[in-house]
Design a protein around this motif. Sequence first.
Motif, PDB file in Angstrom:
ATOM      1  N   CYS A 182       0.824  -1.205   0.000  1.00  0.00           N
ATOM      2  CA  CYS A 182       0.000   0.000   0.000  1.00  0.00           C
ATOM      3  C   CYS A 182       0.862   1.260   0.000  1.00  0.00           C
ATOM      4  O   CYS A 182       1.811   1.368   0.757  1.00  0.00           O
ATOM      5  N   GLN A 183       0.521   2.204  -0.835  1.00  0.00           N
ATOM      6  CA  GLN A 183       1.269   3.454  -0.949  1.00  0.00           C
ATOM      7  C   GLN A 183       0.517   4.619  -0.312  1.00  0.00           C
ATOM      8  O   GLN A 183       1.072   5.698  -0.165  1.00  0.00           O
ATOM      9  N   CYS A 184      -0.762   4.407   0.029  1.00  0.00           N
ATOM     10  CA  CYS A 184      -1.575   5.526   0.511  1.00  0.00           C
ATOM     11  C   CYS A 184      -1.915   5.405   1.993  1.00  0.00           C
ATOM     12  O   CYS A 184      -2.439   6.343   2.583  1.00  0.00           O
ATOM     13  N   GLY A 185      -1.630   4.251   2.565  1.00  0.00           N
ATOM     14  CA  GLY A 185      -1.870   4.078   3.989  1.00  0.00           C
ATOM     15  C   GLY A 185      -3.283   3.713   4.364  1.00  0.00           C
ATOM     16  O   GLY A 185      -3.590   3.495   5.532  1.00  0.00           O
ATOM     17  N   SER A 186      -4.182   3.612   3.393  1.00  0.00           N
ATOM     18  CA  SER A 186      -5.578   3.319   3.723  1.00  0.00           C
ATOM     19  C   SER A 186      -6.021   1.925   3.265  1.00  0.00           C
ATOM     20  O   SER A 186      -7.175   1.566   3.445  1.00  0.00           O
ATOM     21  N   CYS A 187      -5.138   1.179   2.609  1.00  0.00           N
ATOM     22  CA  CYS A 187      -5.553  -0.127   2.085  1.00  0.00           C
ATOM     23  C   CYS A 187      -5.613  -1.168   3.199  1.00  0.00           C
ATOM     24  O   CYS A 187      -5.024  -0.992   4.263  1.00  0.00           O
TER      25      CYS A 187
ATOM     26  N   CYS B 187      -3.421  -0.714  -4.749  1.00  0.00           N
ATOM     27  CA  CYS B 187      -3.555   0.565  -4.043  1.00  0.00           C
ATOM     28  C   CYS B 187      -4.040   1.617  -5.026  1.00  0.00           C
ATOM     29  O   CYS B 187      -4.025   1.412  -6.243  1.00  0.00           O
ATOM     30  N   CYS B 188      -4.480   2.761  -4.520  1.00  0.00           N
ATOM     31  CA  CYS B 188      -4.937   3.813  -5.417  1.00  0.00           C
ATOM     32  C   CYS B 188      -3.768   4.569  -6.014  1.00  0.00           C
ATOM     33  O   CYS B 188      -3.944   5.391  -6.892  1.00  0.00           O
TER      34      CYS B 188
ATOM     35  N   CYS C  84      -8.169   0.511  -0.916  1.00  0.00           N
ATOM     36  CA  CYS C  84      -8.615   1.590  -0.031  1.00  0.00           C
ATOM     37  C   CYS C  84     -10.043   2.032  -0.369  1.00  0.00           C
ATOM     38  O   CYS C  84     -10.872   2.236   0.527  1.00  0.00           O
TER      39      CYS C  84
HETATM   40 ZN    ZN Z   1      -3.204   2.026  -0.504  1.00  0.00          ZN
END
Ligand code: ZN
Length: 545
Positions: free
Chosen positions: A427-432, A448-449, A522
């Motif tokens: 995950c690159q956005c921290g919300s996945c 990830c988004c 996410c």
């Molecule tokens: Zn993510």
Amino acid sequence: MPDCCSCSDVFQYETNKVTRIQSMNYGTLKWFFHVIVFSYVSFALVSDKLYQRKESVISSVHTKVKGIAEVKEEIVENGVKRLVHHVFDTADYTFPLQGNSFFVMTNFLKTEGQEQRLCPEYPTRRTLCSSDRGCKKGWMDPQSKGIQTGRCVVFKGNQKTCEVSAWCPIEAMEEAPRPALLNSAENFTVLIKNNIDFPGHNYTTRNILPGLNITCTFHKTRNPQCPIFRLGDIFRETGDNFSDVAIQGGIMGIEIYWDCNLDRWFHHCRPKYSFRRLDDKTTNVSLYPGYNFRYAKYYKENNVEKRTLIKVFGIRFDILVFGTGGKFDIIQLVVYIGSTLSYFGLTLKYVSFVDESHIRMVNQQLLGRRLQDVKGQEVPRPPVDFTDLSKLPLALHDPPPTPGQPEEMQLLREEVTPRPRDSPVWCQCGSCLPSQLPESHRCLEELCCRKKPGACITTSELFRKLVLSRHILQFLLLYQDPLLALDMDSTNSQLRHCAYRCYTTWRFGSQDMADFAILPSCCRWRIRREFPKSQGQYSGFKSPY
Ligand code: ZN
Ligand code: GDP
Ligand code: ZN
């Protein structure tokens, strides 16, 4: 309790559950079927040339009939019967016809020396009379040959018929001569020239190639490419007897079938000829069997206009050209492969990252690498269709929150949603969140988004407004089905699925892509948190086919 219309029946939602079985037998069986299907698919691809784009033939036809016939005609001159020999050539027995047809006369009935005057009708049940009272002045009907004068006159001997004003003498109601007068027409030959065109493939050809020996005669096996046909042979091919058909006439179809392969290595484009009797050979006398028509030759004798009326029996040949030309076409091949791949779980999928301007097309096996790391192929993002957005302003303002609802929702969320701190490595956005799917399918939801670290798309204002707004989703659901009953529990699934679609149409534009677009983890979990399922697992992406 069998109650077919209860509310619980209406608001049921069915879904598939994936079960993984470790079994030698099932595994073998699975591969066995895969191999069978794969062989069949490949076989169909090659044998039906499904990799080709096919086009129907456009054609023009030209015919030339040749042959000479000697006809013995019986003519009556001053009450004396006499046999005369006539030689008939092409101009005598062929007639110009419309379209891809030609006509060959095989039999005829002549009424000579007709002129306009008064004479008795030919005796039939309809025209016989005994006195003037049986006739009516001015009377005519479609069957009669002239206009009645109202008198009953002698035709011959004691036969009396109504007198008419007509071309006299009236044509006799005779049977066609047996055997047919031009029986020898079976030895006539016809040369057929056929030019064809496949405009889409930019290819033209013809049935007569420059080097062809033009003194041949068509034979199904010995000379199948010869364009010269003996009329008798055509009838032999269909199992008919020329002499029989020649008496009353008939219609024969000559079919020219072009099955062209225009690919360079397998180039083949030659016609196949076949024949088919087109008139009904079983019709009885009352239904006008055969094929005939009348025509007249006009002349002047002692300044009186006269004519020879000829009832012509003969064979009309209709030439029917049909067929297709196929040529390799990459789009046909891709479409075919795409349509069969889904059987093997190999559908194309689309992925979009917020930090990239293009969409990625992924041809990934179900049991492969995680989606986040698959490179795929870059495809341009379809242009936005702003007309679709026009209905949004209506719904873009959120309504005031309904009191009492949020607490309830909160409870459900806690139950099903894994905690955000489990944010996985990819995950690159921290919300996945990790996927819920069985291990073999998990990689499909590991997306990830973003491609590079940064803010999550779910934190954007537009995501909240376009995807999460209950107000908009309800509006869209009602837009499809205005009488939909929207109550809390049962519609959560519908709202959730609608939200998925809002996201995919927003980010992918074209509906073809949206159906195969995969949601980033996410977004998937943000939507599920908003519209949760009260029990059980979420089933995840299912291929629409
Ligand atoms: Zn993510
Ligand atoms: P369910 O409600 O328990 O069946 O589970 P989900 O909330 O995962 O919803 C399943 C439905 O949403 C199916 O019709 C899926 O095809 C669709 N869906 C789920 N995930 C995706 C996705 O990533 N992309 C697309 N296009 N559709 C999805
Ligand atoms: Zn994200």
